[in-house]
Enzyme design. Structure first.
Site, PDB file in Angstrom:
ATOM      1  N   SER A   1      -3.103  -5.432  -8.572  1.00 23.34           N
ATOM      2  CA  SER A   1      -3.330  -4.175  -8.980  1.00 23.34           C
ATOM      3  C   SER A   1      -4.669  -4.941  -9.861  1.00 23.34           C
ATOM      4  CB  SER A   1      -2.575  -3.503  -9.747  1.00 23.34           C
ATOM      5  OG  SER A   1      -3.331  -2.524 -10.708  1.00 23.34           O
TER       6      SER A   1
ATOM      7  N   SER B   1       1.731   2.693  -7.871  1.00 21.25           N
ATOM      8  CA  SER B   1       1.295   3.675  -9.259  1.00 21.25           C
ATOM      9  C   SER B   1       0.650   4.748  -8.275  1.00 21.25           C
ATOM     10  CB  SER B   1       1.085   2.974 -10.472  1.00 21.25           C
ATOM     11  OG  SER B   1       2.074   2.390 -10.676  1.00 21.25           O
TER      12      SER B   1
ATOM     13  N   CYS C   1      15.195  17.700  -0.409  1.00 18.20           N
ATOM     14  CA  CYS C   1      16.836  17.027   0.030  1.00 18.20           C
ATOM     15  C   CYS C   1      15.807  15.283   0.346  1.00 18.20           C
ATOM     16  CB  CYS C   1      16.644  17.834   1.229  1.00 18.20           C
ATOM     17  SG  CYS C   1      16.028  17.821   2.944  1.00 18.20           S
TER      18      CYS C   1
ATOM     19  N   ILE D   1      -4.291  -9.882  -4.008  1.00 18.85           N
ATOM     20  CA  ILE D   1      -5.367  -8.324  -4.125  1.00 18.85           C
ATOM     21  C   ILE D   1      -3.814  -7.772  -4.793  1.00 18.85           C
ATOM     22  CG2 ILE D   1      -5.967  -6.822  -3.277  1.00 18.85           C
ATOM     23  CD1 ILE D   1      -7.766  -9.224  -2.936  1.00 18.85           C
TER      24      ILE D   1
ATOM     25  N   CYS E   1      11.513  21.808   2.682  1.00 17.76           N
ATOM     26  CA  CYS E   1      10.916  21.883   1.177  1.00 17.76           C
ATOM     27  C   CYS E   1       9.470  22.012   0.993  1.00 17.76           C
ATOM     28  CB  CYS E   1      11.077  20.764   0.779  1.00 17.76           C
ATOM     29  SG  CYS E   1      13.574  20.510   0.859  1.00 17.76           S
TER      30      CYS E   1
ATOM     31  N   HIS F   1      -7.527   2.986 -10.468  1.00 20.72           N
ATOM     32  CA  HIS F   1      -7.828   2.824 -11.963  1.00 20.72           C
ATOM     33  C   HIS F   1      -9.639   2.898 -12.770  1.00 20.72           C
ATOM     34  CE1 HIS F   1      -3.871   1.482 -12.845  1.00 20.72           C
ATOM     35  NE2 HIS F   1      -4.477   0.710 -11.804  1.00 20.72           N
TER      36      HIS F   1
ATOM     37  N   THR G   1       0.536  -1.357   0.264  1.00 23.38           N
ATOM     38  CA  THR G   1       0.084  -0.172   0.043  1.00 23.38           C
ATOM     39  C   THR G   1       0.889   0.951  -0.001  1.00 23.38           C
ATOM     40  OG1 THR G   1      -2.190  -1.300   0.924  1.00 23.38           O
ATOM     41  CG2 THR G   1      -1.772   1.202   1.265  1.00 23.38           C
TER      42      THR G   1
ATOM     43  N   ILE H   1      -2.505   4.728  -8.442  1.00 25.28           N
ATOM     44  CA  ILE H   1      -4.190   5.709  -9.508  1.00 25.28           C
ATOM     45  C   ILE H   1      -5.308   4.674  -8.665  1.00 25.28           C
ATOM     46  CG2 ILE H   1      -4.333   5.350 -11.717  1.00 25.28           C
ATOM     47  CD1 ILE H   1      -1.596   6.765 -11.373  1.00 25.28           C
TER      48      ILE H   1
ATOM     49  N   LYS I   1       0.110  -4.112 -16.468  1.00 24.20           N
ATOM     50  CA  LYS I   1      -0.003  -2.996 -17.349  1.00 24.20           C
ATOM     51  C   LYS I   1       1.185  -1.597 -18.125  1.00 24.20           C
ATOM     52  CE  LYS I   1      -3.615  -2.128 -14.293  1.00 24.20           C
ATOM     53  NZ  LYS I   1      -3.785  -3.441 -13.069  1.00 24.20           N
TER      54      LYS I   1
END
Ligand SMILES: Cc1cc2nc3c(=O)[nH]c(=O)nc-3n(C[C@H](O)[C@H](O)[C@H](O)COP(=O)(O)OP(=O)(O)OC[C@H]3O[C@@H](n4cnc5c(N)ncnc54)[C@H](O)[C@@H]3O)c2cc1C
Length: 482
Positions: free
Chosen positions: A337, A45, A436, A335, A401, A49, A41, A47, A249
């Site tokens: 993607s 990526s 940084c 489980i 930052c 989907h 988790t 996303i 993908k």
């Protein structure tokens, strides 16, 4: 004996806990690590989907679509950073356009809203950073980017606020069948539960085998990423996929909700599920492949590399079922993607299965379903000034930052699932996420944590157990003795 024990608190366990906490039930969530969201988790990526990729008729297809709808609602209610930016799958040849047409058919059958194929000129007009070699693109407007660890934290915090008992550093080591349920052995003592939800990700097979005859094996597959500085964060405004290959993908390029650019993942079968190494070879592959779709990416702005391990099962679909011979023991396994996208729908299905197995589901009247937090850097100058006047801790910037203040770190420490590590603070309020990577703020965050927990700085870890930052001279205390 409690009603439900949830094993694992990644996005799936957190969503299950959230869903269960809507009912009059006693629930414990048993997580091996020192924080929520420490497995797949936190390394994916990010996303949500749109849902054109899974084969129609599979659980993946149905739960992806349902989960994506719920994710949007939950992110809004629980103040989780997210953005519906849409996705483009690009094709470079006639053969690949045939691939887009297959995805379009899947998407239409799965019920993905607004999905369509764009000719080259429209795709380039929509996303000028794309390569001129792109021949066409599939457009899915509902794809969303999200902060995956904040999503899991928000669900877990809400579950705890609504009465769930989250036990961290509480690995389950064995399961016995006992009268009326299951006796779970954990490193922190026994837990007795009428029913169990197995959401242990890469270790879901190990947990399953503790309660039932072996039925599946988790097959880990590692994906490596490049995360780029905010200077590259506007290189694209959609999630850019390439036509999918056998291995998944493929490599995507996407903006992140934190303003960075992400490229990856690679795909590699592994033996060691805990191996999260990054390799020069795969990172080079990621960079080369990403540049095929978006040639202008400047990988000199790479600020971090990381890897996540997918929990595939070989079944080609999610495994969401009561284990054979183990009534009330629900596996949420395989489980991979789109698990992040599907999580809330997986959780609803799991709770439905518990209901079918006899668990009484009475909705709570006083469920707390919203959550919010201060994000200092997103305020106007006037709002900032007013906040600092009210509470000077918001005037002390700890992470330069990302402009994260002491007040925000203190707020994180007062949430129902407070951070215990420097990276735990990073996941909750962003300190250390910038260019940084914590080089400046890390020591200050460490001091704040030590002060909050009244412990020695040498007892604070960077992330998971054993990731000590400072060596200590004390023997027998926490941290390595020197
Ligand atoms: C490279 C990569 C890219 C991906 N990209 C996407 C994407 O863009 N969109 C998408 O929808 N999905 C994506 N996924 C999939 C998604 O990340 C996963 O489906 C999701 O995170 C799985 O969540 P989980 O809770 O099942 O597992 P995890 O997050 O791994 O959580 C399992 C938890 O169980 C705990 N645990 C294990 N054993 C025990 C034990 N014995 N006792 C107690 N606790 C235990 C672990 O510590 C862990 O916290 C990607 C995955 C990877 C790896």
């Amino acid at each position: 004996m409690i009603d439900v024990a949830v094993i694992g608190c990644g996005i799936v366990g957190a969503a299950a806990a959230y869903e269960l906490s809507r009912y009059e039930l006693s629930v414990a969530v048993l997580e091996r690590e020192n924080d929520v969201s420490m497995g797949a988790t936190k390394a994916n990526s990010a996303i949500i989907h749109a849902g054109y990729d899974p084969e129609p008729g599979t659980l993946m297809a149905r739960l992806n679509i349902e989960g994506a709808g719920l994710a949007k609602e939950l992110c809004e209610k629980l103040d989780v950073p997210h953005k519906q930016c849409g996705a483009l799958v690009v094709a470079f040849s006639g053969e690949e356009i045939a691939g887009l047409e297959r995805l379009l058919r899947n998407g239409v059958q799965n019920g993905v809203p607004g999905i369509r194929i764009l000719p080259k000129d429209q795709a380039l007009a929509m996303e000028p950073g794309l390569s001129g070699e792109v021949a066409a693109a599939l457009y899915a407007p509902t794809a969303m980017i999200v902060s995956p660890w904040e999503y899991a934290l928000a669900l877990a915090e809400t579950a705890v606020r609504n009465g769930a008992d989250l036990r961290l550093e509480c690995a389950v080591t064995g399961i016995d069948k006992i009268a009326g349920g299951y006796g779970l052995r954990t490193v922190r003592g026994p837990v007795e539960a009428r029913t169990v939800i197995n959401a242990a990700g890469l270790y879901a097979d190990t947990i399953h085998d503790m309660a039932a005859e072996p039925a599946f094996t988790v097959l880990p597959s590692r994906g490596e990423y490049c995360l780029l500085d905010k200077s590259e964060g506007t290189r694209v405004s959609h999630v850019i996929f390439q036509c999918p290959a056998e291995t998944g993908k493929g490599v995507l390029v996407a903006p992140t909700v934190h303003g960075n650019l992400i490229a990856g993942p690679s795909s590699e079968s592994l033996r060691d599920r805990a191996d999260l190494s990054v390799t020069a070879e795969k990172l080079e592959f990621v960079m080369r492949t990403a540049k095929k779709a978006v040639p202008g990416i400047d990988f000199r702005a790479n600020i971090r590399n990381f890897a996540g391990n997918r929990a595939k099962s070989g079944h080609g679909d999610f495994i969401i079922a009561e284990a054979k011979g183990a009534p009330g023991f629900i596996d949420l396994a395989g489980i991979a993607s789109p698990g992040l996208s599907a999580a809330p729908a997986i959780a609803r299905m799991a709770v439905g299965l518990l209901g079918e197995s006899g668990l009484a589901l009475r909705e709570k009247r006083d469920f707390y379903g919203t959550r919010g937090r201060v994000r200092f850097r997103e305020l106007t100058s006037g709002e900032k000034a007013a906040l600092v006047r009210r509470d000077p801790a918001y005037g002390r910037v700890i992470c330069r930052c990302e402009t994260v203040t002491e007040g925000e770190i203190r707020d994180a420490l007062l949430t129902p699932v407070p951070p215990r590590s420097v990276d735990g603070v990073k996941r909750r309020c962003g300190a250390g996420m910038g260019r940084c990577q914590g080089g400046f703020c890390g020591p200050r965050v460490l001091e704040i944590l030590a002060g909050h927990y009244h412990c020695k700085p040498s007892e604070i870890v960077q992330d998971g157990a054993g990731t000590w930052i400072l060596a200590s001279e004390t023997k027998g205390g926490a941290g390595p003795a020197i």
